[in-house]
Design a protein around this motif. Structure first.
Motif, short mmCIF file in Angstrom:
data_model
loop_
_atom_site.label_atom_id
_atom_site.label_comp_id
_atom_site.label_asym_id
_atom_site.label_seq_id
_atom_site.Cartn_x
_atom_site.Cartn_y
_atom_site.Cartn_z
N VAL A 1 6.62 -16.25 -0.52
CA VAL A 1 5.57 -15.22 -0.65
C VAL A 1 4.83 -15.77 -1.70
O VAL A 1 5.31 -16.32 -2.87
N ARG A 2 3.51 -16.14 -1.67
CA ARG A 2 2.81 -16.77 -2.61
C ARG A 2 2.20 -15.86 -3.63
O ARG A 2 2.00 -16.14 -4.82
N ALA A 3 1.94 -14.73 -3.21
CA ALA A 3 1.41 -13.93 -4.09
C ALA A 3 1.39 -12.45 -3.50
O ALA A 3 1.63 -12.23 -2.51
N VAL A 4 1.46 -11.66 -4.50
CA VAL A 4 1.33 -10.03 -4.18
C VAL A 4 0.05 -9.27 -4.57
O VAL A 4 -0.46 -9.23 -5.71
N GLN A 5 -0.43 -8.48 -3.60
CA GLN A 5 -1.54 -7.85 -3.91
C GLN A 5 -1.37 -6.38 -3.75
O GLN A 5 -0.69 -5.71 -3.00
N ASP A 6 -1.18 -5.90 -5.15
CA ASP A 6 -0.59 -4.55 -5.40
C ASP A 6 -1.83 -3.42 -5.29
O ASP A 6 -2.53 -3.26 -6.17
N ASP A 7 -1.62 -2.76 -4.14
CA ASP A 7 -2.62 -1.60 -3.74
C ASP A 7 -1.94 -0.36 -3.99
O ASP A 7 -2.39 0.61 -3.32
N LEU A 8 -0.80 -0.32 -4.62
CA LEU A 8 -0.24 1.09 -4.76
C LEU A 8 -0.84 1.77 -5.61
O LEU A 8 -1.39 1.59 -6.73
N ARG A 9 -0.45 3.07 -5.60
CA ARG A 9 -1.02 4.21 -6.32
C ARG A 9 0.18 5.26 -6.62
O ARG A 9 1.17 5.17 -6.10
N VAL B 1 7.65 -6.81 -7.89
CA VAL B 1 8.66 -7.89 -8.21
C VAL B 1 9.56 -8.18 -7.07
O VAL B 1 10.08 -9.38 -6.77
N VAL B 2 9.89 -7.12 -6.11
CA VAL B 2 11.02 -7.12 -5.00
C VAL B 2 10.00 -7.93 -3.99
O VAL B 2 10.80 -8.99 -3.60
N ALA B 3 8.82 -7.93 -3.67
CA ALA B 3 8.07 -8.59 -2.61
C ALA B 3 7.87 -9.96 -3.20
O ALA B 3 7.85 -10.81 -2.23
N THR C 1 0.79 -1.21 0.08
CA THR C 1 0.06 -0.06 -0.07
C THR C 1 0.82 1.05 -0.07
O THR C 1 1.97 1.18 0.43
N GLY C 2 0.18 2.32 -0.31
CA GLY C 2 0.98 3.66 -0.45
C GLY C 2 1.11 4.26 -1.85
O GLY C 2 0.24 3.75 -2.64
N THR C 3 2.00 5.10 -1.96
CA THR C 3 2.33 5.63 -3.27
C THR C 3 3.77 5.62 -3.55
O THR C 3 4.60 5.36 -2.95
N VAL C 4 3.77 5.48 -5.02
CA VAL C 4 5.21 5.42 -5.52
C VAL C 4 5.04 6.58 -6.82
O VAL C 4 4.21 6.90 -7.19
N PRO C 5 6.33 6.97 -7.12
CA PRO C 5 6.17 8.11 -8.27
C PRO C 5 5.97 7.62 -9.69
O PRO C 5 5.71 8.26 -10.28
N THR C 6 6.19 6.55 -10.10
CA THR C 6 6.00 5.84 -11.33
C THR C 6 5.51 4.51 -11.42
O THR C 6 5.69 3.94 -10.43
N GLY C 7 5.06 4.10 -12.61
CA GLY C 7 4.66 2.83 -12.73
C GLY C 7 5.81 1.69 -12.68
O GLY C 7 5.59 0.61 -12.25
N ALA C 8 6.94 2.35 -13.05
CA ALA C 8 8.08 1.46 -13.28
C ALA C 8 8.66 1.01 -11.66
O ALA C 8 8.73 -0.11 -11.38
N ARG C 9 8.37 2.01 -10.94
CA ARG C 9 8.41 1.64 -9.42
C ARG C 9 7.60 0.85 -8.83
O ARG C 9 7.90 0.04 -7.83
N ASN C 10 6.25 1.03 -9.26
CA ASN C 10 5.31 0.38 -8.73
C ASN C 10 5.42 -1.21 -9.04
O ASN C 10 5.26 -2.20 -8.40
#
Length: 83
Positions: free
Chosen positions: A72-80, A64-66, A50-59
Motif C-alpha cells: 500500500v503506497r498511500a491511504v486516502q481517508d474518506d471516513l466520516r 494505520v491498519v490499511a 469510505t464509510g463511517t466510524v464511531p470515533t476519531g481514534a477508530r478513524n
C-alpha cells in the motif's frame, strides 16, 4: 486530497492485478480489526477508505491498519464520524 499516477499502458494489467491482491489483503486486515463496515477501493496502490466510524481514534486506526499492509503506497481517508 488528489493523487494522480500515470501508468504505462503496457504495465496497466500488472497494476490492476496488484491492486486486486492488495484490496484482498487490506480487506482481510480491516476485517481482523473489526472494520467490516468500512468501504475499500484500491487503485494504483492507494487504498481509499469510505464509510463511517464511531470515533476519531477508530478513524486513525483504520488508516494505520490499511497503510500497514505491504504494497500500500498511500491511504486516502474518506471516513466520516457517526452522528
Amino acid at each position: 486530497m488528489s493523487e494522480l499516477q500515470v501508468v504505462a499502458r503496457a504495465k496497466q494489467q500488472a497494476v490492476n492485478a496488484s491492486d486486486d491482491e492488495l484490496q484482498r489483503e487490506v480487506r482481510k486486515a480491516l476485517d481482523e480489526h473489526e472494520f467490516r463496515d468500512v468501504g475499500l477501493e484500491v487503485r494504483n496502490g492507494v487504498a481509499r477508505l469510505t464509510g463511517t466510524v464511531p470515533t476519531g481514534a477508530r478513524n486513525l486506526e483504520a488508516a494505520v491498519v490499511a497503510r500497514s499492509v505491504p504494497g500500500v503506497r498511500a491511504v486516502q481517508d474518506d471516513l466520516r464520524l457517526r452522528d
